[in-house]
Design an enzyme around this catalytic site. Sequence first.
Site, PDB file in Angstrom:
ATOM      1  N   THR A 186       3.687 -12.557   2.595  1.00 13.54           N
ATOM      2  CA  THR A 186       2.139 -13.368   1.982  1.00 13.54           C
ATOM      3  C   THR A 186       2.883 -14.556   1.176  1.00 13.54           C
ATOM      4  OG1 THR A 186       1.050 -13.157   0.164  1.00 13.54           O
ATOM      5  CG2 THR A 186       2.714 -11.842   0.166  1.00 13.54           C
ATOM      6  N   ASP A 224       0.805  -1.124   0.201  1.00  9.80           N
ATOM      7  CA  ASP A 224      -0.055  -0.391   0.199  1.00  9.80           C
ATOM      8  C   ASP A 224       0.517   1.905  -0.112  1.00  9.80           C
ATOM      9  OD1 ASP A 224      -2.291  -1.682  -0.330  1.00  9.80           O
ATOM     10  OD2 ASP A 224      -2.343  -1.826   2.139  1.00  9.80           O
ATOM     11  N   ARG A 271       1.291 -29.184  -6.257  1.00  8.92           N
ATOM     12  CA  ARG A 271       1.321 -29.858  -7.653  1.00  8.92           C
ATOM     13  C   ARG A 271      -0.172 -30.391  -7.900  1.00  8.92           C
ATOM     14  NH1 ARG A 271       6.341 -31.435  -7.365  1.00  8.92           N
ATOM     15  NH2 ARG A 271       5.759 -31.857  -4.789  1.00  8.92           N
ATOM     16  N   ASP A 277       2.142  15.043   1.824  1.00  7.56           N
ATOM     17  CA  ASP A 277       1.331  15.631   1.721  1.00  7.56           C
ATOM     18  C   ASP A 277       1.142  15.331   3.154  1.00  7.56           C
ATOM     19  OD1 ASP A 277       0.407  13.779   0.597  1.00  7.56           O
ATOM     20  OD2 ASP A 277      -1.338  14.230   1.607  1.00  7.56           O
ATOM     21  N   ASN A 291      -5.157 -10.187  -3.524  1.00  5.87           N
ATOM     22  CA  ASN A 291      -5.239  -9.282  -1.528  1.00  5.87           C
ATOM     23  C   ASN A 291      -4.663  -8.302  -2.204  1.00  5.87           C
ATOM     24  OD1 ASN A 291      -3.165 -10.532  -3.579  1.00  5.87           O
ATOM     25  ND2 ASN A 291      -1.826 -11.544  -1.714  1.00  5.87           N
ATOM     26  N   ALA A 292      -4.545  -7.703  -3.562  1.00  7.15           N
ATOM     27  CA  ALA A 292      -3.349  -6.461  -3.879  1.00  7.15           C
ATOM     28  C   ALA A 292      -4.751  -5.758  -4.136  1.00  7.15           C
ATOM     29  CB  ALA A 292      -2.473  -6.677  -5.500  1.00  7.15           C
ATOM     30  N   GLY A 293      -4.444  -4.725  -3.602  1.00  8.54           N
ATOM     31  CA  GLY A 293      -6.129  -3.016  -4.105  1.00  8.54           C
ATOM     32  C   GLY A 293      -4.460  -1.979  -4.510  1.00  8.54           C
ATOM     33  N   HIS A 294      -4.844  -1.225  -5.475  1.00 11.75           N
ATOM     34  CA  HIS A 294      -3.904  -0.734  -6.437  1.00 11.75           C
ATOM     35  C   HIS A 294      -5.017   0.484  -6.772  1.00 11.75           C
ATOM     36  CE1 HIS A 294      -0.307  -3.612  -7.355  1.00 11.75           C
ATOM     37  NE2 HIS A 294      -1.155  -3.497  -5.615  1.00 11.75           N
ATOM     38  N   LYS A 316       2.345   1.956  -4.592  1.00 13.00           N
ATOM     39  CA  LYS A 316       2.223   1.896  -6.502  1.00 13.00           C
ATOM     40  C   LYS A 316       1.159   2.114  -7.523  1.00 13.00           C
ATOM     41  CE  LYS A 316       2.204  -2.337  -4.367  1.00 13.00           C
ATOM     42  NZ  LYS A 316       2.580  -2.066  -3.276  1.00 13.00           N
ATOM     43  N   GLN A 368       1.827  -6.250  -3.474  1.00 15.62           N
ATOM     44  CA  GLN A 368       2.486  -5.786  -1.609  1.00 15.62           C
ATOM     45  C   GLN A 368       3.506  -5.421  -1.671  1.00 15.62           C
ATOM     46  OE1 GLN A 368       1.380  -9.911  -3.780  1.00 15.62           O
ATOM     47  NE2 GLN A 368      -0.359  -8.693  -2.569  1.00 15.62           N
TER      48      GLN A 368
HETATM   49  P1  GDP Z   1      -1.037   0.433  -3.625  1.00 15.94           P
HETATM   50  O1  GDP Z   1      -1.192  -0.950  -2.884  1.00 15.94           O
HETATM   51  O2  GDP Z   1       0.598   0.681  -2.992  1.00 15.94           O
HETATM   52  O3  GDP Z   1      -1.138   0.276  -5.035  1.00 15.94           O
HETATM   53  O4  GDP Z   1      -1.592   1.734  -2.619  1.00 15.94           O
HETATM   54  P2  GDP Z   1      -2.873   1.670  -2.931  1.00 15.94           P
HETATM   55  O5  GDP Z   1      -3.711   2.446  -3.613  1.00 15.94           O
HETATM   56  O6  GDP Z   1      -3.484   0.118  -1.122  1.00 15.94           O
HETATM   57  O7  GDP Z   1      -2.788   2.559  -0.808  1.00 15.94           O
HETATM   58  C1  GDP Z   1      -2.507   4.073  -1.714  1.00 15.94           C
HETATM   59  C2  GDP Z   1      -3.325   4.794  -0.802  1.00 15.94           C
HETATM   60  O8  GDP Z   1      -3.005   6.084  -1.424  1.00 15.94           O
HETATM   61  C3  GDP Z   1      -4.414   5.225  -2.280  1.00 15.94           C
HETATM   62  O9  GDP Z   1      -5.460   5.668  -1.240  1.00 15.94           O
HETATM   63  C4  GDP Z   1      -3.924   6.497  -2.550  1.00 15.94           C
HETATM   64  O10 GDP Z   1      -4.616   7.158  -3.593  1.00 15.94           O
HETATM   65  C5  GDP Z   1      -3.439   7.453  -2.229  1.00 15.94           C
HETATM   66  N1  GDP Z   1      -2.180   8.726  -2.099  1.00 15.94           N
HETATM   67  C6  GDP Z   1      -0.978   7.501  -3.288  1.00 15.94           C
HETATM   68  N2  GDP Z   1      -0.364   8.440  -3.572  1.00 15.94           N
HETATM   69  C7  GDP Z   1      -0.241   9.611  -2.355  1.00 15.94           C
HETATM   70  C8  GDP Z   1       0.670  10.404  -1.576  1.00 15.94           C
HETATM   71  O11 GDP Z   1       0.926  10.613  -2.376  1.00 15.94           O
HETATM   72  N3  GDP Z   1      -0.664  11.045  -1.129  1.00 15.94           N
HETATM   73  C9  GDP Z   1      -2.268  10.629  -0.144  1.00 15.94           C
HETATM   74  N4  GDP Z   1      -2.412  11.817   0.163  1.00 15.94           N
HETATM   75  N5  GDP Z   1      -2.474   9.980  -1.166  1.00 15.94           N
HETATM   76  C10 GDP Z   1      -1.825   9.090  -1.553  1.00 15.94           C
HETATM   77  P1  IMO Z   2      -0.837  -4.400  -2.548  1.00 10.12           P
HETATM   78  O1  IMO Z   2      -0.733  -5.131  -3.794  1.00 10.12           O
HETATM   79  C1  IMO Z   2      -1.262  -4.320   2.004  1.00 10.12           C
HETATM   80  C2  IMO Z   2      -0.214  -8.438   3.569  1.00 10.12           C
HETATM   81  C3  IMO Z   2      -2.042  -9.292   4.408  1.00 10.12           C
HETATM   82  C4  IMO Z   2      -1.303 -10.447   5.137  1.00 10.12           C
HETATM   83  C5  IMO Z   2      -0.206 -11.021   4.691  1.00 10.12           C
HETATM   84  C6  IMO Z   2      -1.005 -12.253   4.573  1.00 10.12           C
HETATM   85  O2  IMO Z   2      -2.561  -3.719  -2.097  1.00 10.12           O
HETATM   86  O3  IMO Z   2       0.161  -3.593  -1.444  1.00 10.12           O
HETATM   87  P2  IMO Z   2      -2.882 -12.853   1.851  1.00 10.12           P
HETATM   88  O4  IMO Z   2      -4.093 -12.396   2.221  1.00 10.12           O
HETATM   89  O5  IMO Z   2      -1.724 -12.072   1.091  1.00 10.12           O
HETATM   90  O6  IMO Z   2      -1.883 -14.216   2.412  1.00 10.12           O
HETATM   91  O7  IMO Z   2      -1.777 -11.653   3.683  1.00 10.12           O
HETATM   92  O8  IMO Z   2       0.057  -9.808   3.942  1.00 10.12           O
HETATM   93  N1  IMO Z   2      -0.912  -7.756   2.222  1.00 10.12           N
HETATM   94  C7  IMO Z   2      -0.656  -7.313   1.868  1.00 10.12           C
HETATM   95  N2  IMO Z   2      -1.078  -5.352   2.868  1.00 10.12           N
HETATM   96  N3  IMO Z   2      -0.626  -4.366   0.715  1.00 10.12           N
HETATM   97  C8  IMO Z   2      -1.080  -5.544   0.313  1.00 10.12           C
HETATM   98  O9  IMO Z   2      -1.162  -5.303  -1.569  1.00 10.12           O
HETATM   99  C9  IMO Z   2      -1.074  -6.364   0.525  1.00 10.12           C
HETATM  100  N4  IMO Z   2      -1.323  -8.147   0.039  1.00 10.12           N
HETATM  101  C10 IMO Z   2      -1.446  -8.908   1.590  1.00 10.12           C
HETATM  102  O10 IMO Z   2      -2.957  -7.687   4.966  1.00 10.12           O
HETATM  103  O11 IMO Z   2      -0.706  -9.472   6.862  1.00 10.12           O
HETATM  104 MG    MG Z   3      -2.868  -1.640  -2.238  1.00  7.29          MG
END
Ligand code: GDP
Ligand code: IMO
Ligand code: MG
Length: 424
Positions: free
Chosen positions: A239, A12, A142, A333, A37-40, A15, A224
């Site tokens: 993970t 998080d 497997r 910020d 598991n990812a949320g971008h 990325k 991740q």
């Molecule tokens: P990712 O998994 O690495 O793609 O990150 P996530 O999307 O899960 O979480 C990052 C959060 O921070 C999201 O809500 C983005 O919209 C937000 N974000 C990204 N860059 C910035 C930044 O520079 N400042 C702020 N305030 N928010 C940001």
């Molecule tokens: P992105 O791509 C943050 C963490 C989970 C847990 C551990 C194992 O958005 O950065 P899993 O479901 O993979 O077996 O969980 O890994 N985890 C993440 N934390 N961002 C992620 O993805 C994650 N993907 C897995 O919270 O601690």
């Molecule tokens: Mg994320």
Amino acid sequence: MNSCVIGLQWGDEGKGKVVDILAENSDIIVRYGGGANAGHTVIVGDERFALHILPSGSVRPDKTCVITSAVVVDPEVLIKGIETLGEKNIPLTGRLLISENAHVVLDYHKQEDRLREEALGKNKIGTTARGIGPCYADKVGRSYAVRVGDFRDLDSLKAKLRNIVEYKNKLFDALYGAEPIIVDDIFEKCTAYAGAITPFITDTTEFLHDSIAQGKSILFEGAQGSLLDIDHGTFPFVTSSNSSPLGMPSGSGVPAKMVEKFVGVAKAYSTRVGAGPFPSEQDNDIGQYIRDKGHEYGTTTGRPRRCGWFDAVAVSYSVTIGAIDSIALMHLDTLAGLKELNVCRAYKIEGEERTFFPANTTRLAKAEPIYETLGGWDEDITAVRDFNDLPANARDYVCRLEELTKTPITMIGIGPKRDQIISR
Ligand code: GDP
Ligand code: IMO
Ligand code: MG
């Protein structure tokens, strides 16, 4: 030029936003590991996209998107992602390629993930409950695995599923007293998945190497973060995939030496979701301030993220194992309004000062952070676009992180929107 974007902390880091920006000058964007598991997050104008399996480049209609063999594909999430983009007039037809060898996450994987975590009680990992661990376990085991290519032959898949479900039912009943899974239900869903996914299935390794030979520019999108890597992270609180840059070659079939640039993404502080050691955690008012100001709640699960100071020991470790060329420092910020900022520059472990991150949970749990304190700033910096226009303390903070991580910080996030970035 090919490049790879990778998280340097526990996920998080931002990325999605960095990939979205760099995708402008890339032809192909590749997800090569992890699963739903990812949320971008990508924000385009007033539109907010949360991508779980589709590469973040998919919001740009002219880009080709690839999902390689090491991704564990949840067809339900994938199809929903394709539909959501379709509804927003960003179709993926003809520009999405999914590896025939990628493993498939089915309902019983998610059920096993939940059952196991429940049974572990206070010892649980705190997974995302997306079936990631059980699916990767079936892959490594497997004998009971389903791959995307299996959707091409439904008769064989039906026979395979009978065998798998018989095995899973014995296991789930014995371990958890769970209700039996009905194989026909799973097969019915798979039939629907096959219809939606089959047009995208291909040999992605061949496609990527052909594309490289044609001089196309490829952007690899890590999921991740490096500290969640199964072999190099804070096991068992990790993970189930190689989420550090070391997983990029094996995950995609493209050797690391064909990638000119590894861009590490780090937040200007630290966050972690789920259990596991976190030396610089601030389980106090400061952590809460960062959580509120940075909206630190999971993109996939909505869970509050644990927050703490920037940990230069942890980030430097990720830089080292990933041969990271430059850092994108996000959420600068969010730190505005804090009088003083602590940065962890070393750990004290059993009386000894250390700067090399111990990727061993027993030793890491003993780490006491050694901080240095820098001055904060009050100004809102979300409209700044030139490094020199930042408050002096914000510039000093960035420069000190560069010194501690021995890596140039070339992008600075000052807000969630696409244009809220300072390039250096
Ligand atoms: P990712 O998994 O690495 O793609 O990150 P996530 O999307 O899960 O979480 C990052 C959060 O921070 C999201 O809500 C983005 O919209 C937000 N974000 C990204 N860059 C910035 C930044 O520079 N400042 C702020 N305030 N928010 C940001
Ligand atoms: P992105 O791509 C943050 C963490 C989970 C847990 C551990 C194992 O958005 O950065 P899993 O479901 O993979 O077996 O969980 O890994 N985890 C993440 N934390 N961002 C992620 O993805 C994650 N993907 C897995 O919270 O601690
Ligand atoms: Mg994320």
